[in-house]
Design an enzyme around this catalytic site. Structure first.
Site, short mmCIF file in Angstrom:
data_model
loop_
_atom_site.label_atom_id
_atom_site.label_comp_id
_atom_site.label_asym_id
_atom_site.label_seq_id
_atom_site.Cartn_x
_atom_site.Cartn_y
_atom_site.Cartn_z
N GLY A 11 2.18 4.86 -13.67
CA GLY A 11 1.06 5.42 -14.42
C GLY A 11 1.05 6.93 -14.45
N THR A 12 1.50 7.55 -13.37
CA THR A 12 1.51 9.02 -13.28
C THR A 12 2.92 9.58 -13.29
OG1 THR A 12 -0.55 8.97 -12.00
CG2 THR A 12 0.75 11.00 -11.92
N GLU A 76 7.23 -5.40 -11.39
CA GLU A 76 7.01 -4.21 -10.58
C GLU A 76 7.12 -4.49 -9.09
OE1 GLU A 76 3.72 -0.59 -10.23
OE2 GLU A 76 3.49 -2.16 -11.72
N THR A 105 -0.94 5.67 -8.51
CA THR A 105 -2.12 6.17 -9.21
C THR A 105 -3.36 5.50 -8.63
OG1 THR A 105 -0.79 6.45 -11.20
CG2 THR A 105 -3.18 6.50 -11.48
N GLY A 128 -4.23 8.95 -8.15
CA GLY A 128 -4.98 9.35 -9.33
C GLY A 128 -6.36 9.86 -8.98
N PHE A 143 -0.24 18.30 -8.52
CA PHE A 143 -0.10 17.77 -7.17
C PHE A 143 0.57 18.78 -6.25
CE2 PHE A 143 1.85 14.82 -4.01
CZ PHE A 143 0.68 14.21 -3.59
#
Length: 273
Positions: A11-12, A76, A105, A128, A143
């Site tokens: 997601g990130t 995943e 995330t 996240g 980050f």
């Protein structure tokens, strides 16, 4: 460049794993929203013929891949578990039963019994959350900029501890435990530094993730909790928060050297086996 790569499109972050010309496991990392950079990197490495891809953004990335690549999809967690087991063997850990907490995330938590796994649960609190609250509260949105500040920040001016509540009275639990994350912000007037705010944000995330992991570990009487995810990469403070809380509850925390790349490693191994 070898012909096969493994991609974990999260997601990130999107992580890529491959064996270089010296047969050494090598990694690349991109922000998932910078998909043009990912595609350019793949295209610029002409030897790539096969790609095993996993992660929540995998479908979107596949749509952008043009060329005669052989694409293999992998779930995943199957990819993550394969990567974790590979790293465990490389680091000479002999653990068959454990809780696997993946701080991405958000955070997902699984029971692992030998080769079998069951999803225990998860939480929307994760990396996240750190970045979202960092942006909202300090306007820092990278980050790499957050981590150094958490090292020098203090949570004392923002968190309420058990000791704060009980004062000099003997409390039933450790005085240093957090009673309320950010609780002092509502009852004190002070201009808190960005470093203190970020340290407190990270404390909140670390404690929530650890508390949930501990509950699942206690339910199944499991000793070891393996914590992975890019959020932990070079993040000594978060690792300290998690390990101290885990050990306080008589469980054993384990942090893997390349744990944040587990999904990409698993995808690579699946395609090259």
């Amino acid at each position: 460049m070898e012909r096969t790569i493994g991609i974990d499109a999260g997601g990130t972050l999107t992580k890529i794993a491959y064996f270089n010309k010296k047969k050494l496991l090598t990694f690349e990392k991109f922000y998932s929203h910078e998909q043009h950079k990912i595609i350019d990197w793949i295209k610029n490495n002409n030897g790539i013929k096969q790609i095993c891809i996993t992660g929540g953004k995998s479908k979107l990335l596949q749509q952008l891949l043009t060329g005669s690549y052989k694409i293999i999809e992998l779930s995943e967690f199957e990819a993550t578990l394969a990567g974790v087991q590979f790293i465990l063997k490389e680091e000479q850990h002999t653990i068959n039963n454990f809780i696997l907490t993946n701080i991405g995330t958000g955070t997902s938590i699984h029971y692992v019994y030998n080769e079998q796994y069951i999803r225990a649960g998860g939480t929307g609190v994760g990396g996240g959350t750190i970045m979202g609250l960092s942006k909202l509260l300090t306007n820092i949105d990278h980050f790499e900029d957050v981590i150094p500040l958490t090292k020098v920040g203090s949570r004392k001016e923002l968190d309420i501890t058990v000791g704060d509540i009980y004062g000099g009275i003997l409390s039933p639990i450790d005085n240093n435990l957090t009673a309320s994350n950010f609780g002092k912000a509502a009852i004190t007037e002070s201009n808190n530094s960005s470093s203190d705010i970020l340290a407190t944000v990270q404390g909140l995330v670390g404690e929530v993730v650890t508390a949930l992991s501990l509950q699942f570990a206690e339910t199944k009487n499991i000793e070891h909790i393996i914590y992975i995810g890019s959020t932990l990469c070079n993040n000594v403070q978060l690792q300290h928060i998690i390990s101290s809380y885990t050990e306080y509850q008589n469980k054993t925390p384990i942090f893997l050297q390349d744990g944040g790349n587990s999904g990409a490693i698993g995808a690579l191994l699946h395609a090259t086996k």
